[in-house]
Design a protein around this motif. Sequence first.
Motif, PDB file in Angstrom:
ATOM      1  N   UNK C  58      -1.393  -2.806   3.358  1.00  0.00           N
ATOM      2  CA  UNK C  58      -2.060  -1.888   4.210  1.00  0.00           C
ATOM      3  C   UNK C  58      -1.815  -0.404   3.577  1.00  0.00           C
ATOM      4  N   UNK C  59      -0.941  -0.266   3.262  1.00  0.00           N
ATOM      5  CA  UNK C  59      -0.461   1.113   2.558  1.00  0.00           C
ATOM      6  C   UNK C  59      -1.242   1.433   1.451  1.00  0.00           C
ATOM      7  N   UNK C  60      -1.453   0.438   0.604  1.00  0.00           N
ATOM      8  CA  UNK C  60      -2.259   0.517  -0.681  1.00  0.00           C
ATOM      9  C   UNK C  60      -3.871   1.019  -0.275  1.00  0.00           C
ATOM     10  N   UNK C  61      -4.264   0.015   0.701  1.00  0.00           N
ATOM     11  CA  UNK C  61      -5.416   0.502   1.272  1.00  0.00           C
ATOM     12  C   UNK C  61      -5.880   1.913   1.927  1.00  0.00           C
ATOM     13  N   UNK C  62      -4.537   2.433   2.568  1.00  0.00           N
ATOM     14  CA  UNK C  62      -4.768   3.573   2.924  1.00  0.00           C
ATOM     15  C   UNK C  62      -4.459   4.780   1.898  1.00  0.00           C
ATOM     16  N   UNK C  63      -3.859   4.457   0.950  1.00  0.00           N
ATOM     17  CA  UNK C  63      -3.714   5.279  -0.346  1.00  0.00           C
ATOM     18  C   UNK C  63      -5.192   5.559  -0.980  1.00  0.00           C
ATOM     19  N   UNK C  64      -5.936   4.176  -0.940  1.00  0.00           N
ATOM     20  CA  UNK C  64      -7.256   4.348  -1.914  1.00  0.00           C
ATOM     21  C   UNK C  64      -8.087   5.090  -0.878  1.00  0.00           C
ATOM     22  N   UNK C  65      -8.165   4.903   0.515  1.00  0.00           N
ATOM     23  CA  UNK C  65      -8.967   5.478   1.371  1.00  0.00           C
ATOM     24  C   UNK C  65      -8.621   7.246   1.213  1.00  0.00           C
ATOM     25  N   UNK C  66      -7.448   7.497   1.202  1.00  0.00           N
ATOM     26  CA  UNK C  66      -6.986   8.844   0.968  1.00  0.00           C
ATOM     27  C   UNK C  66      -7.625   9.520  -0.277  1.00  0.00           C
ATOM     28  N   UNK C  67      -7.400   8.563  -1.444  1.00  0.00           N
ATOM     29  CA  UNK C  67      -7.992   9.097  -2.760  1.00  0.00           C
ATOM     30  C   UNK C  67      -9.386   9.529  -2.753  1.00  0.00           C
ATOM     31  N   UNK C  68     -10.208   8.441  -1.931  1.00  0.00           N
ATOM     32  CA  UNK C  68     -11.580   8.662  -1.787  1.00  0.00           C
ATOM     33  C   UNK C  68     -11.891  10.174  -1.011  1.00  0.00           C
ATOM     34  N   UNK C  69     -11.322  10.318  -0.126  1.00  0.00           N
ATOM     35  CA  UNK C  69     -11.324  11.585   0.418  1.00  0.00           C
ATOM     36  C   UNK C  69     -11.020  12.866  -0.196  1.00  0.00           C
ATOM     37  N   UNK C  70     -10.116  12.616  -1.089  1.00  0.00           N
ATOM     38  CA  UNK C  70      -9.722  13.657  -1.987  1.00  0.00           C
ATOM     39  C   UNK C  70     -10.787  13.798  -3.155  1.00  0.00           C
ATOM     40  N   UNK C  71     -11.385  12.689  -3.372  1.00  0.00           N
ATOM     41  CA  UNK C  71     -12.300  12.646  -4.655  1.00  0.00           C
ATOM     42  C   UNK C  71     -13.683  11.876  -4.077  1.00  0.00           C
TER      43      UNK C  71
END
Lengths: 78, 78, 152, 152
Positions: C58-71
């Motif tokens: 779940x945390x990895x998925x959240x981090x990927x979503x956040x990275x997409x929000x940043x970039x």
Amino acid sequence: MNVTVRVFASYADALGADRATVTVPDPATVGAVRTAIAALSPKLPPRPIIAVNEEYATDDVPISPGDEVAVIPPVAGG
Amino acid sequence: MNVTVRVFASYADALGADRATVTVPDPATVGAVRTAIAALSPKLPPRPIIAVNEEYATDDVPISPGDEVAVIPPVAGG
Amino acid sequence: MSRSGIVAAPIDVAAITDEVRDPHTGAVATFLGTVRDSSDSRTVTGLEYSAYTGMAEREMQAIVREAIAIAPGVRIVAVHRVGNLAVGEVCVMIAAAHAHRGPAFDACRYAIEEIKKRVPIWKREHYSDGSSEWVNACAPDAHAPHPEDAHA
Amino acid sequence: MSRSGIVAAPIDVAAITDEVRDPHTGAVATFLGTVRDSSDSRTVTGLEYSAYTGMAEREMQAIVREAIAIAPGVRIVAVHRVGNLAVGEVCVMIAAAHAHRGPAFDACRYAIEEIKKRVPIWKREHYSDGSSEWVNACAPDAHAPHPEDAHA
């Protein structure tokens, strides 16, 4: 002094050759070569970048017989 | 209320088990579970990190029967 | 096509790099974490990673979503391995592809920093003298994530 | 073991990644530049890179030395391809390995930024309508390196 200059990419297309020879007063400098090269074609910028012996060179750098001189179009690697 | 907590890594070694059950007053909160877990072993820190249903949780988060509660040692991934 | 995961099998660096490559994206930034042969001047013979798998995913998925929000527009894959790893093996990999190199680097760097901060994975080092230790375990609060900040 | 080069053959991403990996270096940052299928909304069918090879190799070597000065201990390889490339192919690759991820990223990022600024390589784009153009050639001064800054 006659200076033969290597020419690349878009500048070679503009001049129709990959080398050009210009005549500049002695003692030859990068600044004089730069002005002379620019005068060869309206397609070249007024102050093209010059390299001497494979290093970017400023106007005050002297040019001696045997030096490898090149005019460097805007780079576009990567 | 009895709350069964999943325990990992160094904390599991400290407690000799990968689950622990603590008793806390109703209504159960993360803060109460945290204090109760810490009291199980002097090898645990006074305020270990708690997750509820796979999310990091602050002291005020309520715990209901069926929630998955875990105590999270300092992470060391990468 | 972005994804993340906790995996037991060796990480296939070439396959994950190719997974994010695309004719529209001219820049690919990757990060590999590999097992070092020493830690605090002790000789390490191998590592054992364990995870709270459901939460780690779940945390990895959240981090990927956040990275997409940043970039926005980034194609990103982030995987972390668990189990026993030998010196030199890849424990974590991030690959981020974007039309431009700035966002590709930013997404890649963000992901590894956050993985190290928040993903519930633990590492036990095995030493040449036969002993082993959980890394970070002696300083329990020092490197713990702050739950309040976890999703900031 | 750091090195750089101008190469005509396809860049072997896996081999270069493995070349910088080492049991002492736990972090590897890489960057790939790949050929995009469009440029300013024109459809690109392929690219042709040409270089002033001798000078390009000198500049690449200088950039690698500077990256090592920025990130002492880094193992870095930087290569740029020349010749005709198809969409999707790798035109430039940097791989930087270090004990810590910060210096690995810093060295990798520095190298690609400097390569794009200073290395005498030119790119001609071929378009789906059969035409082709030198990239950047219309704005001759805008992207040119400043000789005074070249080694700053």
